[in-house]
Design a protein around this motif. Sequence first.
Motif, PDB file in Angstrom:
ATOM      1  N   HIS A 157     129.704  98.837  44.107  1.00 28.90           N
ATOM      2  CA  HIS A 157     130.210  97.469  44.038  1.00 28.90           C
ATOM      3  C   HIS A 157     130.638  97.121  42.610  1.00 28.90           C
ATOM      4  O   HIS A 157     131.700  96.508  42.397  1.00 28.90           O
ATOM      5  CB  HIS A 157     129.146  96.500  44.520  1.00 28.90           C
ATOM      6  N   TYR A 208     127.050  93.757  48.608  1.00 27.79           N
ATOM      7  CA  TYR A 208     126.817  95.165  48.297  1.00 27.79           C
ATOM      8  C   TYR A 208     126.964  96.039  49.539  1.00 27.79           C
ATOM      9  O   TYR A 208     127.152  97.233  49.449  1.00 27.79           O
ATOM     10  CB  TYR A 208     125.423  95.365  47.710  1.00 27.79           C
ATOM     11  N   VAL A 262     130.837  97.653  50.663  1.00 30.33           N
ATOM     12  CA  VAL A 262     131.543  98.767  50.041  1.00 30.33           C
ATOM     13  C   VAL A 262     131.804  99.815  51.118  1.00 30.33           C
ATOM     14  O   VAL A 262     130.883 100.176  51.852  1.00 30.33           O
ATOM     15  CB  VAL A 262     130.699  99.368  48.893  1.00 30.33           C
TER      16      VAL A 262
END
Lengths: 44, 270
Positions: free
Chosen positions: A3, B200, B203
């Motif tokens: 990320h 998160y 992704v």
Amino acid sequence: MAHLLREKGFNAFILVGGLAAWRKAGQPLEPVPREDLVKLPTFS
Amino acid sequence: MSGLLSLLARHGYAVTFWMLLAEALGLPLPAAIALVGAGAAIASHTLVGTRVLGIALIALLIGDSVQFWLGRYSGWALLGFLCRLSLNPETCILRSAESFYKRGRVTIVIAKFIPGINTMAAPLAGSMKMRYSQFLLLDFAGAWFYTLTYLTVGYLSRDFLAAVLQSFYAAGRVMEVVLIVAVIAYAGYRIVQFRKFKIYDVVPRVQVADLSARLSAGERDKLLIVDVRSHGYYDKGAERIHGSIRIEPNNLEEEVKNLSKDRDLYLYCT
């Protein structure tokens, strides 16, 4: 971490299962280079 | 409320021990508040100071030692799990590691005062192969410093705490409602934080077969396979994916300067 890399503009992906899945699939591996082995800080 | 206070009065040593042990083991419990309460109890001669201090030190050293050895043998897997409790896995690990980089061994001594790093210091030290005897010495200093600080706060503010408790009794049901609202507000805050860091999970994830297919199709120059493990790199004889490069997770800012944004990055760990 993927990320954070994406935030910096990188086209990052996560490999599902990581090294274990790669190994299990019979894909090629190589030894970690010696210079990389001493890169991390340790207290030893 | 009165039941809780009664419990604390009857089981002060046990509450102190288990609260500190739980916190040292990574559970998000307000151990500092337990110490402040114990300090006030010492001031009012309900508990004996040396006994509380000894119990607190034993609890912290046991918990931290368990974390140290788990960190030694599980490395980043444990750190990742502990950081999941803090809702922000990436920053949590990097922040803790960064603290070690900046402050070195003294991190162990002050870690208990720094939210987020307090739980991470012991397993990180274990993961970084600090000698146990050295860790124990530094951790003892840190535990002593931490315990004594909050006990002293409680001891010196006994009158203030007593006044607060009296206010609780006087306000009765109103204070209970205020407390419940505060707990709900805090839970709401944590949920918002959790949803915020759910990004998160978005992704893109790629299967081994898909990456292998790209490599077989001759697209190696369009991608980079990136090894982001840390712990595995302590071990001689460690292996990695053929042709992969390494990015040190603790040094991301510097590492990415040499990376091309024209290539897809495939990250993997253990």
